[in-house]
Structures are given as structure tokens and as C-alpha cells.
Design a protein around this motif. Structure first.
Motif, PDB file in Angstrom:
ATOM      1  N   GLY A 229      -9.990   2.910   3.985  1.00  0.00           N
ATOM      2  CA  GLY A 229      -9.007   1.857   4.174  1.00  0.00           C
ATOM      3  C   GLY A 229      -7.935   1.853   3.105  1.00  0.00           C
ATOM      4  N   ILE A 230      -7.189   0.740   3.081  1.00  0.00           N
ATOM      5  CA  ILE A 230      -6.088   0.572   2.130  1.00  0.00           C
ATOM      6  C   ILE A 230      -6.620  -0.141   0.889  1.00  0.00           C
ATOM      7  CG2 ILE A 230      -3.859  -0.527   1.730  1.00  0.00           C
ATOM      8  CD1 ILE A 230      -3.295  -0.243   4.709  1.00  0.00           C
ATOM      9  N   ALA A 231      -6.498   0.526  -0.254  1.00  0.00           N
ATOM     10  CA  ALA A 231      -6.961  -0.076  -1.504  1.00  0.00           C
ATOM     11  C   ALA A 231      -5.919  -1.035  -2.075  1.00  0.00           C
ATOM     12  CB  ALA A 231      -7.282   1.017  -2.521  1.00  0.00           C
ATOM     13  N   LEU A 232      -4.642  -0.695  -1.934  1.00  0.00           N
ATOM     14  CA  LEU A 232      -3.593  -1.521  -2.520  1.00  0.00           C
ATOM     15  C   LEU A 232      -2.312  -1.353  -1.712  1.00  0.00           C
ATOM     16  CD1 LEU A 232      -3.103  -3.410  -4.960  1.00  0.00           C
ATOM     17  CD2 LEU A 232      -2.285  -1.424  -6.234  1.00  0.00           C
ATOM     18  N   ASN A 233      -1.696  -2.491  -1.391  1.00  0.00           N
ATOM     19  CA  ASN A 233      -0.432  -2.483  -0.653  1.00  0.00           C
ATOM     20  C   ASN A 233       0.463  -3.570  -1.232  1.00  0.00           C
ATOM     21  OD1 ASN A 233       1.478  -1.733   1.178  1.00  0.00           O
ATOM     22  ND2 ASN A 233       0.449  -2.571   2.979  1.00  0.00           N
ATOM     23  N   CYS A 234       1.706  -3.229  -1.502  1.00  0.00           N
ATOM     24  CA  CYS A 234       2.656  -4.178  -2.094  1.00  0.00           C
ATOM     25  C   CYS A 234       3.965  -4.131  -1.320  1.00  0.00           C
ATOM     26  CB  CYS A 234       2.905  -3.848  -3.571  1.00  0.00           C
ATOM     27  SG  CYS A 234       1.458  -4.015  -4.640  1.00  0.00           S
ATOM     28  N   ALA A 235       4.864  -5.033  -1.667  1.00  0.00           N
ATOM     29  CA  ALA A 235       6.166  -5.053  -1.015  1.00  0.00           C
ATOM     30  C   ALA A 235       7.005  -3.844  -1.406  1.00  0.00           C
ATOM     31  CB  ALA A 235       6.905  -6.345  -1.368  1.00  0.00           C
ATOM     32  N   HIS A 236       6.677  -3.221  -2.556  1.00  0.00           N
ATOM     33  CA  HIS A 236       7.406  -2.049  -3.014  1.00  0.00           C
ATOM     34  C   HIS A 236       6.559  -0.792  -2.832  1.00  0.00           C
ATOM     35  CE1 HIS A 236       5.397  -4.108  -6.435  1.00  0.00           C
ATOM     36  NE2 HIS A 236       4.930  -2.894  -6.674  1.00  0.00           N
ATOM     37  N   HIS A 237       7.203   0.340  -2.987  1.00  0.00           N
ATOM     38  CA  HIS A 237       6.549   1.635  -2.833  1.00  0.00           C
ATOM     39  C   HIS A 237       5.485   1.838  -3.913  1.00  0.00           C
ATOM     40  CE1 HIS A 237       6.224   6.001  -2.118  1.00  0.00           C
ATOM     41  NE2 HIS A 237       6.296   6.138  -3.429  1.00  0.00           N
ATOM     42  N   LEU A 238       4.356   2.426  -3.513  1.00  0.00           N
ATOM     43  CA  LEU A 238       3.266   2.735  -4.435  1.00  0.00           C
ATOM     44  C   LEU A 238       2.902   4.208  -4.318  1.00  0.00           C
ATOM     45  CD1 LEU A 238       0.866  -0.308  -3.786  1.00  0.00           C
ATOM     46  CD2 LEU A 238       2.419  -0.019  -5.725  1.00  0.00           C
ATOM     47  N   SER A 239       2.546   4.808  -5.435  1.00  0.00           N
ATOM     48  CA  SER A 239       2.077   6.191  -5.448  1.00  0.00           C
ATOM     49  C   SER A 239       1.281   6.409  -6.731  1.00  0.00           C
ATOM     50  CB  SER A 239       3.255   7.178  -5.352  1.00  0.00           C
ATOM     51  OG  SER A 239       4.117   7.029  -6.455  1.00  0.00           O
TER      52      SER A 239
END
Length: 472
Positions: A271-281
């Protein structure tokens, strides 16, 4: 147009308020008289931005000599050709150096040298290098002001000699190639606008240490249609191995951090560990005091963020922040010889937000980030062939190593370096490249820019060329 240079508006000073003093000196004037007048000004040094050189008598009066930028050598009859040779000759990277003429008679020595990923346009190539020259010379001037002595760089490139301007035939060939590249860029921009044309990355796993593994023996884990993966980090947890990585699907405007279980040479998506309004990498994941932390790239938020795991692997909370207002990328944290070091790639560039050219380091107190002390010589590395982090630092036989990207051939993340850090403290940073991994270990790869290892295994990513961009 192709250089993409907006008007420069200083934010930290008023040019009209600076105490400039005009010095009248014309080339050909009596050097002895001119040198006497300049000596009376008690100048420490002169920065030369033109192709002509100061007379030896004047150079002898300068405490720290005449500092010359290599791009000034490519000016002929009022025309600046400094960005053309790197593009026309297809150089992997374009060199820039600052040399010093000092003493009487004047002797030339190298102060510092750097290389930058060659741009597709000669005008952009020249302007980018000059923009980086500002950071480079300001660092050297600051170091000189603090120490009172010239400290040449540890690694030096061969001296760049004056070269002739391109011929008419070379310019015609350049114009043809530039036109082809511009058309390709327009087509690519249209593809992206229509929801396609994004870079497709794939993963490779294998056995061995970062020092000596053979990438040709790696097994590919191809991307799925709805999940393209890059920047993988490994984590051994309760007897199993997990991968945290940047994930996105074609058409997504930004990426999130996903997690999968690595079973043999295949992934079980969790699944998704972390999601934010901005880009993540770049989900740099690590343990400290029995807790799990993650420091993803959040440069669009203009701050560094560390998240703490509440419930493995899908629940995380923001734990600490630092570098407020700065654009940081691919940040790594490592504990070495009892000291925590934050290594990050910052960009405060005027026209080009390029995170590949500068490495900054800070001593911190750990993941709490309550104390952040800047290295005296930041940026400690200015060079796009070695500066950008390419994975987790690791310690082997008591030595600290840093994976880094090798940005060359106009390609982002073209290859990987393994850098041995020979000395690190708040006054000194010295490293050398001991290995480079190029994207020739699997058909269709055009780049490989990230490496992580754990438990005798490693994981890399690679960017696919157009012929192989067909996610399963």
C-alpha cells in the motif's frame, strides 16, 4: 530564449548601495604607473571576466593574485563561445575552473575545478556554468576570508586551454542537431500534457555488497501499469525484507511513497506509506533508539521533513523539520564515529533549479533536528558528476561510503558512483570515487541513479529507453 534567464533581482543587497570605486586603467597604458596606482588601493585580488590578462607588474601587487574563470578564455572579438564546445563535441560534462595568476613573474595554479552536465543548448550550457561559477567563487572567497590563505581544491582537472571558436560548418551542424532536439522536446511536452511521456523506471535486485556486486547478475522487477517505481530503500523488519520507494502512475502529477514486501525476486504490494499534497520521493528510511523514521524528499514543500512510524508499515506522523525555506533533495542521514551527518542537495539557483550540482552537509543531533550546524565550506562539493546523493551511505571496514549520481551526457541520473569519504568534520570534507556503475547491464537502459543494500542484498533502479517503456 534557450538560456531561459529571467531578469536578476537581488534579494539580499541593493546594488546601488554597494561601495563601488571606478579604477581607470586601459590596456596598453604604462604598467609600472598603473601597478603603482593599483597597489595604493591595497587590493587583495582581482576577478577577471575577460580574455585579456593583467600585466605581471599589476599581478605582483595583488596579495592573492588574479583569479581567472575558464569560460573567459572562449571570448573572441566580443562574442562569447563558452558554451558551444561542450555541446558540439558531445562532452559528457562541461568543465569550469578558476585559475590563479600570482607572484612576479606571474605563475598560474589551479584553485578549483568542477564539471557540469552538458545542456542541449549552447546558450543554456554557458549560462548554467556561469551561474554555478557564482556559488563556486563565493565559497572560495569565504574560505579565503576565514583562513587568510589560498586552499587549492583536493582534486584538480587538467588545465583548460584557450580554443578557437567553432567553424561555420560546426555551427551548421549544431543548428541542425539543436532543431532536432527542440522538436523532440516539444513532442515530449505534448505527450506529458496528454497524460503520457513520463520517465519509466524499473528495479533490479541481486546479491552482494555495494563494493563489488555485479549488476549484470541482477534480476529485474519490471514496473506495473499503475505503479512505476524509483528511489528504492530496503528495510529488514521482523525477519522479512521490505522496499519503500517513490511510486507513480502515467498521468500522475506527483508521486507518493509506497511499500512492498520483497519475496525472493518479486514484490508483494502492501500500500501507500506516505502521501502528501506535494511530490514525494527518495524515502530514506532508518532506525534510531528502537524507532523507525523516514526522511523523504520534500523539496516542493521548501523544507526537510522526518516522519516517525506509528504502525508499520502504513501509518506515519511528522516528527521534525529543518532547513525551512530551502529546496533540498535526496537527503541522507548517517551516524559515523559518534556524530550525525546530514547530507543533502540544495538548490537556490537563479534560473535553473537543478539539485544535481551541489552537496551540502550539516552536523545534526539525530532525527530530532533540534541542532543543525552548517559545514564551514558548504557546498562541500560543486560538480554534477559526483554531488547528488544516490542512496544510503554505508560503513564498511570502518570507512564511510556515499553512493552518488553521475549526471552526464545530458541525462539526469545517467550513472552511479561509490564515493569513499576520506575525511569529514565541520572544517573538512574530502572524498574520492572508487567505482562507477553505468547503465549497460541490461538492454534498453539509459540511466541508473540509485542504490541501497541490506542483509547481503542490494536494489537499484534504472530508467528505460523508449523502446522498453511498456509497463507490465
Amino acid at each position: 530564449m534557450l538560456a531561459r534567464q529571467p531578469a536578476y533581482r537581488p534579494q539580499n543587497f541593493d546594488p546601488a548601495a554597494l561601495p563601488f570605486q571606478q579604477v581607470s586603467w586601459v590596456e596598453g597604458r604604462d604598467a609600472k604607473t598603473a601597478s603603482t596606482e593599483i597597489a595604493d588601493l591595497k587590493l587583495d585580488l582581482v576577478l577577471t571576466l575577460v580574455s585579456s590578462v593583467l600585466p605581471d607588474q599589476i599581478v605582483a601587487s595583488l596579495r592573492f593574485g588574479e583569479w581567472r574563470f575558464s569560460f573567459a578564455n572562449a571570448t573572441f572579438e566580443g562574442t562569447d563561445w563558452s558554451g558551444y564546445a561542450g555541446v558540439i563535441e558531445d562532452r559528457p560534462a562541461t568543465e569550469m575552473r578558476i585559475d590563479i595568476r600570482r607572484g612576479g613573474p606571474a605563475q598560474v595554479t589551479n584553485l578549483v575545478a568542477a564539471a557540469f552536465n552538458t545542456k542541449f543548448s549552447a546558450a543554456r550550457n554557458a549560462d548554467f556554468i556561469k551561474e554555478r561559477a557564482v556559488t563556486l567563487v563565493m565559497r572560495e572567497l569565504r574560505r579565503l576570508a576565514e583562513t587568510g590563505r589560498i586552499e587549492p581544491s583536493y582534486h584538480r582537472l587538467p588545465q583548460v586551454l584557450r580554443s578557437d571558436p567553432p567553424s561555420d560548418w560546426q555551427l551548421l551542424q549544431y543548428a541542425r542537431r539543436l532543431s532536432i532536439k527542440l522538436v523532440a522536446r516539444i513532442v515530449q511536452a505534448m505527450r506529458v500534457k496528454l497524460g503520457g511521456g513520463v520517465a519509466v523506471w524499473t528495479l533490479f535486485v541481486g546479491e552482494g555488497s555495494p563494493h563489488d556486486f555485479d549488476p549484470h547478475k541482477a534480476v529485474e522487477i519490471p514496473p506495473d501499469k499503475d505503479e512505476i517505481r524509483a528511489d528504492p530503500f530496503m528495510l529488514e523488519h521482523e525477519g522479512e525484507t521490505y522496499l519503500f520507494y517513490e511510486a507513480y502512475a502515467p498521468g500522475d502529477g506527483k508521486a507518493h511513497i509506497a511499500v512492498s514486501r520483497l519475496v525472493g525476486n518479486r514484490l508483494e504490494r502492501l500500500g501507500i506509506a506516505l502521501n502528501c499534497a506535494h511530490h514525494l520521493s527518495y524515502p530514506f528510511i532508518f532506525r534510531h533508539d528502537g524507532q523507525l523514521f523516514m526522511m523523504p524528499e520534500t523539496n516542493q514543500a521548501r523544507r526537510l521533513e522526518i516522519w516517525r512510524c506509528l504502525e508499520f508499515p502504513l501509518r506515519w506522523e511528522l516528527h521534525s523539520t529543518a532547513l525551512e525555506g530551502l529546496s533540498s533533495a535526496d537527503s541522507s542521514l548517517t551516524l559515523f564515529d559518534g556524530r550525525w551527518w546530514l547530507m543533502t542537495n540544495l538548490s537556490d539557483f537563479h534560473a535553473y533549479e537543478d539539485h544535481c550540482s551541489e552537496l551540502h552537509i550539516f552536523e545534526v543531533d539525530g532525527p530530532d533536528l533540534k541542532t543543525v550546524v552548517t559545514h564551514r565550506n558548504n557546498p562541500v562539493v560543486i560538480d554534477s558528476t559526483v554531488a547528488r546523493n544516490g542512496g544510503r551511505p554505508f560503513v564498511q571496514n570502518g570507512k564511510l561510503f556515499r553512493p552518488s549520481q553521475r549526471n552526464e551526457f545530458g541525462v539526469y541520473g545517467y550513472a552511479l558512483n561509490i564515493m569513499e569519504i576520506e575525511k569529514i568534520d565541520l572544517d573538512t570534507f574530502r572524498e574520492r570515487c572508487i567505482r562507477t556503475i553505468t547503465p549497460d547491464f541490461s538492454p534498453g537502459l539509459v540511466a541508473c541513479h540509485h542504490l541501497d543494500a541490506a542483509g547481503g542484498r542490494y536494489v537499484m533502479d534504472g530508467m528505460l529507453g523508449r523502446s522498453r517503456q511498456s509497463p507490465q
